[in-house]
Design a protein around this motif. Structure first.
Motif, PDB file in Angstrom:
ATOM      1  N   LYS A 273      29.736  23.939  23.633  1.00 11.19           N
ATOM      2  CA  LYS A 273      30.054  25.220  24.281  1.00 11.19           C
ATOM      3  C   LYS A 273      30.296  25.076  25.784  1.00 11.19           C
ATOM      4  CE  LYS A 273      27.374  27.777  20.841  1.00 11.19           C
ATOM      5  NZ  LYS A 273      26.268  28.729  20.587  1.00 11.19           N
ATOM      6  N   VAL A 274      30.171  23.852  26.292  1.00  6.55           N
ATOM      7  CA  VAL A 274      30.462  23.603  27.708  1.00  6.55           C
ATOM      8  C   VAL A 274      31.982  23.606  27.893  1.00  6.55           C
ATOM      9  CG1 VAL A 274      30.302  21.936  29.599  1.00  6.55           C
ATOM     10  CG2 VAL A 274      28.356  22.275  28.056  1.00  6.55           C
ATOM     11  N   PRO A 275      32.514  24.379  28.854  1.00  5.78           N
ATOM     12  CA  PRO A 275      33.976  24.491  28.983  1.00  5.78           C
ATOM     13  C   PRO A 275      34.647  23.174  29.355  1.00  5.78           C
ATOM     14  CG  PRO A 275      32.853  25.555  30.819  1.00  5.78           C
ATOM     15  CD  PRO A 275      31.801  25.212  29.820  1.00  5.78           C
ATOM     16  N   ALA A 276      35.867  23.016  28.841  1.00  2.70           N
ATOM     17  CA  ALA A 276      36.672  21.848  29.192  1.00  2.70           C
ATOM     18  C   ALA A 276      37.307  22.024  30.563  1.00  2.70           C
ATOM     19  CB  ALA A 276      37.747  21.631  28.133  1.00  2.70           C
ATOM     20  N   GLU A 277      37.570  23.292  30.926  1.00  5.13           N
ATOM     21  CA  GLU A 277      38.169  23.594  32.231  1.00  5.13           C
ATOM     22  C   GLU A 277      37.394  24.738  32.873  1.00  5.13           C
ATOM     23  OE1 GLU A 277      42.359  24.437  32.140  1.00  5.13           O
ATOM     24  OE2 GLU A 277      42.702  23.071  30.447  1.00  5.13           O
ATOM     25  N   VAL A 278      37.259  24.680  34.194  1.00  3.76           N
ATOM     26  CA  VAL A 278      36.635  25.760  34.965  1.00  3.76           C
ATOM     27  C   VAL A 278      37.540  26.086  36.146  1.00  3.76           C
ATOM     28  CG1 VAL A 278      34.639  26.483  36.340  1.00  3.76           C
ATOM     29  CG2 VAL A 278      34.307  25.050  34.315  1.00  3.76           C
ATOM     30  N   HIS A 279      37.840  27.367  36.310  1.00  5.89           N
ATOM     31  CA  HIS A 279      38.698  27.797  37.414  1.00  5.89           C
ATOM     32  C   HIS A 279      38.022  28.940  38.168  1.00  5.89           C
ATOM     33  CE1 HIS A 279      42.121  25.491  35.783  1.00  5.89           C
ATOM     34  NE2 HIS A 279      41.627  25.853  34.603  1.00  5.89           N
ATOM     35  N   GLY A 280      38.088  28.912  39.468  1.00  6.51           N
ATOM     36  CA  GLY A 280      37.493  29.966  40.291  1.00  6.51           C
ATOM     37  C   GLY A 280      38.549  30.868  40.898  1.00  6.51           C
ATOM     38  N   PHE A 281      38.231  32.171  40.960  1.00  2.00           N
ATOM     39  CA  PHE A 281      39.117  33.149  41.605  1.00  2.00           C
ATOM     40  C   PHE A 281      38.336  33.916  42.656  1.00  2.00           C
ATOM     41  CE2 PHE A 281      43.271  33.510  39.540  1.00  2.00           C
ATOM     42  CZ  PHE A 281      43.120  32.616  38.493  1.00  2.00           C
ATOM     43  N   HIS A 282      39.026  34.297  43.728  1.00  2.00           N
ATOM     44  CA  HIS A 282      38.380  35.069  44.799  1.00  2.00           C
ATOM     45  C   HIS A 282      38.508  36.572  44.562  1.00  2.00           C
ATOM     46  CE1 HIS A 282      37.681  31.416  47.041  1.00  2.00           C
ATOM     47  NE2 HIS A 282      38.967  31.111  46.995  1.00  2.00           N
ATOM     48  N   GLU A 283      39.618  36.999  43.915  1.00  2.89           N
ATOM     49  CA  GLU A 283      39.849  38.421  43.673  1.00  2.89           C
ATOM     50  C   GLU A 283      39.156  38.849  42.377  1.00  2.89           C
ATOM     51  OE1 GLU A 283      41.448  40.430  45.832  1.00  2.89           O
ATOM     52  OE2 GLU A 283      41.483  38.662  47.108  1.00  2.89           O
ATOM     53  N   PRO A 284      38.823  40.146  42.250  1.00  3.77           N
ATOM     54  CA  PRO A 284      38.243  40.632  40.993  1.00  3.77           C
ATOM     55  C   PRO A 284      39.168  40.349  39.818  1.00  3.77           C
ATOM     56  CG  PRO A 284      38.021  42.288  42.724  1.00  3.77           C
ATOM     57  CD  PRO A 284      38.888  41.203  43.284  1.00  3.77           C
ATOM     58  N   LEU A 285      38.593  39.990  38.688  1.00  5.56           N
ATOM     59  CA  LEU A 285      39.383  39.716  37.492  1.00  5.56           C
ATOM     60  C   LEU A 285      39.952  41.028  36.943  1.00  5.56           C
ATOM     61  CD1 LEU A 285      37.068  37.118  35.696  1.00  5.56           C
ATOM     62  CD2 LEU A 285      38.973  36.688  37.260  1.00  5.56           C
ATOM     63  N   PRO A 286      41.177  41.006  36.431  1.00  4.89           N
ATOM     64  CA  PRO A 286      41.807  42.254  35.958  1.00  4.89           C
ATOM     65  C   PRO A 286      41.077  42.841  34.761  1.00  4.89           C
ATOM     66  CG  PRO A 286      43.166  40.348  35.410  1.00  4.89           C
ATOM     67  CD  PRO A 286      42.088  39.851  36.305  1.00  4.89           C
TER      68      PRO A 286
END
Length: 562
Positions: free
Chosen positions: A530-543
């Motif tokens: 269950k550990v993600p293969a990819e992790v991405h960060g965003f600064h703006e609120p998610l839609p």
């Protein structure tokens, strides 16, 4: 034990002679409230008894119940006599929360017409789709929505009633000022007879992955839903008497701060229509702003706030929550989307005497499924409560193959509150409504005490090399990590594994947690697969959509463009 006391109180409330007496229809083996209003107009007219009590507060505008119904009667007469709106016709509403929205909704019901609330957060295409798909004869809108639709409305010659236009301002020939119509003399309305099975409402689904579908509901379905919501309030009162007594002792008038949109069942049914019937005061927010919300709570002494988890998160995260600005708040309710465990725990910890609550329902069930509040919410905050007394719940691949308690599976609902159909979509209706059961598309379980838990959306299960991963489990886990505000997990195609897990998150920390830190945090709490293969960060609120659900299709697009 409290559990037995709750069950006894429940049975007394639905027993013979109670306002919430439940009986079973012999023909279809369906339970329903015997004393529910027969149609929505009767349900609404119960609010007329509240007379000169204050009902609505919005910006500088204040309306009593009597003043509200006066505007309703004037607009209904204009719709009927001037614009020839008759029973069964569709009338659309497209505007942000304001008193005119509520007036228009009730005026449409007084004509026996079908109300079509449109997503005021939507862009031109979504609004135009709702108008065209429903075949609306009249549109009631604000200036902003008129500008979005101007070409379409003019080309179609659609009669439009526009709110907020200044007197003397030039309008197209097919447009009328709302303010002028509600000042016109009250005209006689033709007598109408509304059958419980007549259509009352078309609400468009959130449409997070595809074009929104119109959910058609009858008067009977909505009236049963309203009675179910009122039953839950009564049950909360008898099962949590000390919490209710604290509200009574405060001497404050019951006042709801309403920030969720009216075109969604949690706003329309659970807040507006319940307040109208019960005599509660409503403070309307044009759009959500946490500081504005605290100003209103403080100045107007609001006693209740119900919102999407993202709203509640901002409310609890503000330093003003622990100040005197929130002293009047005795009720905090969640709805619209799954809430992280951390948020649920915070509500009881930060406001131990408050009446916390949440529930489960869909547009297709008129918001009805299960509910939990008060002492029960403290007992099992992660659950959405017991299925309401007119609701059958089955967990399994189909309604005839129920799984044992504690096992997760597809949630099926059966109740008199279900939609009649998807508007003009017979195939989609047949797929979703099967022999009186609603395929919710949600995954959940019933525990051995009858409490319902929602664990995921069926389409949010990631299949990694045959192992099923719950997106919401991963999202809930990482939201426990300090500094992580929100997260979205979803699948992307993988040649070797079939699907791999991708996680997108927003952090309030600078710098944000690294991929290694995120994976280590999840790896200590969940199984390795269950550990993600990819992790991405965003600064703006998610839609998110209007009900607070993450729009994962848009998040994918953001990821691709980034």
């Amino acid at each position: 034990m409290k559990l037995e006391q709750w069950r006894k109180a429940w049975q007394q409330l639905i027993g013979p002679g109670s306002p919430y007496e439940v009986v079973t229809s012999p023909n279809v083996n369906l339970r329903y409230f015997r004393h529910a209003p027969p149609n929505l107009l009767d349900a609404i007219d119960a609010g007329r008894v509240h007379g000169d009590r204050e009902f609505l507060v919005w910006e500088q505008e204040r309306l009593t119940f009597a003043g509200f119904f006066d505007q309703v009667d004037r607009l209904a007469a204009q719709l009927s006599q001037r614009f020839a709106v008759k029973q069964g016709d569709r009338v659309a509403i497209a505007m942000r929360n304001q008193p005119a929205w509520l007036v228009a909704f009730v005026a449409v019901q007084r004509c026996g017409a079908v109300c079509v609330p449109l997503n005021s957060w939507g862009l031109r295409d979504e609004l135009f789709h709702g108008l065209q798909d429903s075949g609306a004869q009249v549109l009631v809108c604000d200036e902003q929505r008129l500008r979005l639709l101007a070409g379409d409305v003019l080309n179609d010659g659609l009669v439009s009633i526009v709110v907020g236009v200044q007197e003397g301002q030039t309008l197209a020939p097919n447009c009328q000022r709302f303010e002028a119509l509600i000042k016109a003399p009250v005209l006689a309305l033709p007598a109408i007879t509304i059958d419980p099975d007549d259509p009352a409402l078309i609400l468009y689904t959130s449409g997070t992955t595809s074009r929104a579908k119109g959910v058609l509901s009858s008067h009977r379905a909505i009236c049963q839903a309203l009675t179910a919501l009122e039953f839950q309030s009564a049950f909360c009162a008898v099962s949590s008497p000390e919490r209710i007594q604290a509200v009574i002792d405060s001497g404050l008038a019951p006042t709801n701060l309403m920030a969720v949109p009216l075109f969604h069942v949690s706003g329309l049914h659970a807040q507006f229509l319940l307040a109208l019937r019960s005599g509660r005061r409503l403070l309307l927010m044009y759009k959500w702003d946490v500081d504005k919300a605290f100003d209103l709570i403080r100045d107007e002494r609001c006693t209740q706030f119900n919102g999407a988890p993202v709203m509640m998160q901002q409310l609890l995260g503000s330093p003003r929550f622990d100040s005197t600005d929130s002293d009047s708040l005795y009720g905090l309710g969640l709805g619209g989307a799954l809430a992280p465990s951390r948020l649920l725990a915070q509500i009881s910890k930060r406001k131990p005497k408050a009446i916390g609550g949440s529930g489960y329902g869909l547009t297709e069930s008129n918001g009805i499924g299960a509910a939990v509040g008060g002492d029960q919410f403290v007992y099992k905050p992660d659950s959405v409560g017991w299925p309401l007394p007119i609701v059958d719940v089955c967990i399994g691949p189909d309604p005839y193959s129920p799984l044992p308690a504690g096992q997760s599976g597809l949630i099926w609902l059966r109740s008199p509150t279900l939609m009649s159909a998807y508007w003009r979509l017979p195939e989609a209706s047949a797929q979703t409504l099967q022999d009186g059961w609603l395929d919710t598309g949600d995954i959940g379980l019933l525990d051995d005490e009858g409490f319902l838990y929602i664990t995921d959306r069926a389409k949010d299960l990631i299949n990694r090399a045959g192992e099923k991963i719950s997106a919401s489990e991963v999202e809930s886990c990482i939201c426990e990590m300090p500094g992580v505000v929100e997260a979205a997990a979803f699948a992307v195609a993988d040649e070797e594994l079939g699907e791999r897990l991708v996680l997108v998150l927003r952090s309030e920390l600078d710098p944000a947690p690294t991929r290694e830190q995120v994976c280590a945090f999840i790896g200590q709490r969940l199984a390795a697969y269950k550990v993600p293969a990819e992790v991405h960060g965003f600064h703006e609120p998610l839609p998110r959509n209007a009900s607070g659900k993450l729009i994962k299709a848009q998040i994918r697009e953001l990821l691709v463009s980034a």
